[in-house]
Design an enzyme around this catalytic site. Structure first.
Site, PDB file in Angstrom:
ATOM      1  N   LYS A 201       0.862  -1.188   0.000  1.00 46.64           N
ATOM      2  CA  LYS A 201       0.000   0.000   0.000  1.00 46.64           C
ATOM      3  C   LYS A 201       0.895   1.233   0.000  1.00 46.64           C
ATOM      4  O   LYS A 201       1.757   1.385   0.863  1.00 46.64           O
ATOM      5  CB  LYS A 201      -0.910  -0.005   1.218  1.00 46.64           C
ATOM      6  CG  LYS A 201      -1.734   1.272   1.324  1.00 46.64           C
ATOM      7  CD  LYS A 201      -2.762   1.192   2.425  1.00 46.64           C
ATOM      8  CE  LYS A 201      -3.496   2.516   2.547  1.00 46.64           C
ATOM      9  NZ  LYS A 201      -4.539   2.454   3.566  1.00 46.64           N
ATOM     10  N   ARG A 211     -10.886   9.806   2.119  1.00 50.03           N
ATOM     11  CA  ARG A 211     -10.733  10.476   3.415  1.00 50.03           C
ATOM     12  C   ARG A 211     -11.921  11.405   3.661  1.00 50.03           C
ATOM     13  O   ARG A 211     -12.353  11.567   4.800  1.00 50.03           O
ATOM     14  CB  ARG A 211      -9.385  11.185   3.491  1.00 50.03           C
ATOM     15  CG  ARG A 211      -8.232  10.167   3.516  1.00 50.03           C
ATOM     16  CD  ARG A 211      -6.849  10.802   3.530  1.00 50.03           C
ATOM     17  NE  ARG A 211      -5.823   9.769   3.323  1.00 50.03           N
ATOM     18  CZ  ARG A 211      -4.556  10.019   3.049  1.00 50.03           C
ATOM     19  NH1 ARG A 211      -4.128  11.265   2.941  1.00 50.03           N
ATOM     20  NH2 ARG A 211      -3.707   9.022   2.882  1.00 50.03           N
ATOM     21  N   LYS A 224       1.199  10.147   5.425  1.00 57.48           N
ATOM     22  CA  LYS A 224       1.327   8.797   5.978  1.00 57.48           C
ATOM     23  C   LYS A 224       2.609   8.123   5.488  1.00 57.48           C
ATOM     24  O   LYS A 224       2.712   6.902   5.413  1.00 57.48           O
ATOM     25  CB  LYS A 224       0.082   7.978   5.606  1.00 57.48           C
ATOM     26  CG  LYS A 224      -1.229   8.593   6.135  1.00 57.48           C
ATOM     27  CD  LYS A 224      -2.439   7.673   5.964  1.00 57.48           C
ATOM     28  CE  LYS A 224      -3.688   8.297   6.584  1.00 57.48           C
ATOM     29  NZ  LYS A 224      -4.872   7.411   6.511  1.00 57.48           N
ATOM     30  N   GLU A 240       7.474  -6.654   1.189  1.00 63.63           N
ATOM     31  CA  GLU A 240       6.271  -6.500   2.003  1.00 63.63           C
ATOM     32  C   GLU A 240       5.344  -7.713   1.831  1.00 63.63           C
ATOM     33  O   GLU A 240       4.812  -8.259   2.793  1.00 63.63           O
ATOM     34  CB  GLU A 240       5.504  -5.225   1.607  1.00 63.63           C
ATOM     35  CG  GLU A 240       6.096  -3.932   2.145  1.00 63.63           C
ATOM     36  CD  GLU A 240       5.817  -3.728   3.639  1.00 63.63           C
ATOM     37  OE1 GLU A 240       5.201  -4.607   4.271  1.00 63.63           O
ATOM     38  OE2 GLU A 240       6.240  -2.681   4.169  1.00 63.63           O
ATOM     39  N   LYS A 255      -2.303  -1.529  -3.759  1.00 62.75           N
ATOM     40  CA  LYS A 255      -3.158  -0.343  -3.683  1.00 62.75           C
ATOM     41  C   LYS A 255      -2.317   0.928  -3.764  1.00 62.75           C
ATOM     42  O   LYS A 255      -1.308   1.014  -3.068  1.00 62.75           O
ATOM     43  CB  LYS A 255      -3.881  -0.392  -2.335  1.00 62.75           C
ATOM     44  CG  LYS A 255      -4.787   0.765  -2.065  1.00 62.75           C
ATOM     45  CD  LYS A 255      -5.312   0.679  -0.669  1.00 62.75           C
ATOM     46  CE  LYS A 255      -6.040   1.961  -0.355  1.00 62.75           C
ATOM     47  NZ  LYS A 255      -6.395   2.058   1.032  1.00 62.75           N
ATOM     48  N   SER A 281     -10.376   5.484  -4.503  1.00 60.38           N
ATOM     49  CA  SER A 281     -11.339   6.574  -4.671  1.00 60.38           C
ATOM     50  C   SER A 281     -10.901   7.600  -5.710  1.00 60.38           C
ATOM     51  O   SER A 281     -11.706   8.063  -6.522  1.00 60.38           O
ATOM     52  CB  SER A 281     -11.586   7.243  -3.321  1.00 60.38           C
ATOM     53  OG  SER A 281     -10.370   7.724  -2.768  1.00 60.38           O
ATOM     54  N   TYR A 320     -15.364   1.003  -6.589  1.00 63.45           N
ATOM     55  CA  TYR A 320     -16.628   1.689  -6.299  1.00 63.45           C
ATOM     56  C   TYR A 320     -17.597   1.553  -7.466  1.00 63.45           C
ATOM     57  O   TYR A 320     -18.773   1.862  -7.326  1.00 63.45           O
ATOM     58  CB  TYR A 320     -16.356   3.167  -5.971  1.00 63.45           C
ATOM     59  CG  TYR A 320     -15.446   3.312  -4.765  1.00 63.45           C
ATOM     60  CD1 TYR A 320     -15.956   3.195  -3.470  1.00 63.45           C
ATOM     61  CD2 TYR A 320     -14.070   3.504  -4.921  1.00 63.45           C
ATOM     62  CE1 TYR A 320     -15.122   3.282  -2.374  1.00 63.45           C
ATOM     63  CE2 TYR A 320     -13.232   3.595  -3.824  1.00 63.45           C
ATOM     64  CZ  TYR A 320     -13.757   3.483  -2.560  1.00 63.45           C
ATOM     65  OH  TYR A 320     -12.937   3.562  -1.459  1.00 63.45           O
TER      66      TYR A 320
HETATM   67  C1  PBG Z   1      -7.371   3.546   5.637  1.00 63.23           C
HETATM   68  C2  PBG Z   1      -7.658   3.337   4.223  1.00 63.23           C
HETATM   69  C3  PBG Z   1      -7.489   4.253   3.164  1.00 63.23           C
HETATM   70  C4  PBG Z   1      -8.038   3.659   2.050  1.00 63.23           C
HETATM   71  C5  PBG Z   1      -8.497   2.397   2.418  1.00 63.23           C
HETATM   72  N1  PBG Z   1      -8.229   2.206   3.750  1.00 63.23           N
HETATM   73  C6  PBG Z   1      -6.970   5.648   3.156  1.00 63.23           C
HETATM   74  C7  PBG Z   1      -5.643   5.938   3.658  1.00 63.23           C
HETATM   75  O1  PBG Z   1      -4.800   5.068   3.844  1.00 63.23           O
HETATM   76  O2  PBG Z   1      -5.426   7.123   3.912  1.00 63.23           O
HETATM   77  C8  PBG Z   1      -8.151   4.336   0.720  1.00 63.23           C
HETATM   78  C9  PBG Z   1      -9.205   3.818  -0.194  1.00 63.23           C
HETATM   79  C10 PBG Z   1      -9.569   4.724  -1.307  1.00 63.23           C
HETATM   80  O3  PBG Z   1      -8.967   5.777  -1.538  1.00 63.23           O
HETATM   81  O4  PBG Z   1     -10.554   4.371  -1.991  1.00 63.23           O
HETATM   82  N2  PBG Z   1      -6.230   3.037   6.172  1.00 63.23           N
END
Ligand code: PBG
Length: 331
Positions: A201, A211, A224, A240, A255, A281, A320
């Site tokens: 990720k 968010r 992050k 990982e 992701k 998203s 989505y």
């Molecule tokens: C939370 C999480 C995130 C997403 C899924 N789980 C956001 C992030 O890490 O800030 C993002 C999913 C998306 O953007 O559709 N840990």
């Protein structure tokens, strides 16, 4: 050795629809889709998310209705995310451990209404519950603490498993969390609860609308990058994945999705395990923006991107667009 032109004319097999169908290498079916849904408090609530046009937060009753629609079109699994009310958020995200939190109520409601007709995947990370929007516990300098966070994530996982989650999906990127969660699930009688590790990720700019959806965008200060991966790194993604598999992950996720297809491909080649991609998203929002701008046609864009994931070797995709895509695939 292959023939050369004109003995070889690759257009021969493309000349008719039946022949293209016959020679197609991969297929997308509704069974490839995992549908992320956002849950909110209340009854009869549908709360549209401005940065994700066409996606809403639903109260628990609405989530159950969505689950039934998903079952009707053959979507095998939902991914749930809560929009936790600001007053239930705290620095330590303790609401994640509350057996009656929004997530647990949504899980139980789906299970009551739908039995085992659909899988329920639950995200494990503290960001929907913390008042600072980080995925874990922070020290005075704002650094996300690894081992203390892992302890909280174990509690969150057991809480979700007790409510009836089928797949625990840690999205936090702490070191060692998969092993700790696997041991806890084994120890507490949840041996058949799966773990889909968000193994690779990335600290991505494509998560903005998410968010908004969970209500953490305004809360998050900074980024992050001390736990999510550097978008420049691919070799590290393999490490990982290797670690998460060694710690007991049943499947792994890459992701975001399309910008990281090379990672999904390499993971599949290297390990031959079930790989999932999260078309996040911001990717959804880009497609919708293209459609709104007249730059592309939604149905074609959606199906082409899903095909790309399958071609890269993915077992499935979190998207989505899942409901829309499943309906398209049914013709
Ligand atoms: C939370 C999480 C995130 C997403 C899924 N789980 C956001 C992030 O890490 O800030 C993002 C999913 C998306 O953007 O559709 N840990």
């Amino acid at each position: 050795m292959t023939a050369s032109f004109p003995q070889a004319r690759l257009r021969r097999t493309r000349a008719t629809a039946w022949s293209r169908a016959l020679h197609r290498e991969v297929l997308v079916t509704p069974a490839d889709l995992i549908w992320p849904l956002f849950v909110t408090e209340g009854r009869g609530v549908e709360d549209p998310i401005a940065s994700l046009p066409g996606v809403s937060r639903w109260s628990v009753d609405g989530i159950v209705a969505q689950a039934k629609q998903a079952i009707a079109v053959g979507i095998p699994c939902l991914a749930l995310f809560p929009n936790t009310q600001p007053e239930r958020r705290s620095p330590d995200g303790a609401e994640a451990l509350n057996p009656d939190n929004l997530m647990c109520r949504a899980i139980r409601a789906i299970r009551d209404a739908c039995g085992d007709d659909i899988g329920i995947l639950t995200d494990v990370a503290l960001d929907p519950y913390t008042s600072h929007g980080q995925d874990g516990l922070i020290d005075d300098a704002g650094y996300v603490l690894n081992d203390a966070t892992v302890e909280a994530l174990v509690g969150q996982s057991l809480n979700q498993a007790a409510a009836g989650a089928d797949i625990i999906a840690p999205s936090d990127m702490m070191d060692g969390r998969i092993g700790a969660i696997r041991d806890a699930l084994e120890g507490e009688g949840y041996a058949n609860v799966q773990i889909m590790a968000y193994a690779a990720k990335y600290a991505s700019a494509f998560y903005g609308p998410f968010r908004d959806a969970v209500g953490s965008r305004g809360l998050l200060k900074g980024d992050k990058k001390t736990y999510q991966m550097d978008p420049a790194n691919a070799e590290e993604a393999l490490r990982e994945v290797e670690l998460d598999l060694a710690e007991g992950a049943d499947s792994v996720m890459v992701k975001p999705g399309l910008p990281y297809l090379d990672i999904a491909f390499r993971v599949k080649q290297a390990f031959g395990v079930p790989v999932f991609a999260y078309q996040v998203s911001g990717e959804y929002a880009m497609i919708e923006a293209a459609v709104a701008a007249g730059a592309g046609e939604r149905d074609a864009l959606v199906l082409e991107t899903l095909l790309a994931f399958k071609r890269a070797g993915c077992s499935g995709v979190l998207t989505y667009h899942a409901l829309h895509a499943a309906r398209l695939l049914h013709g």
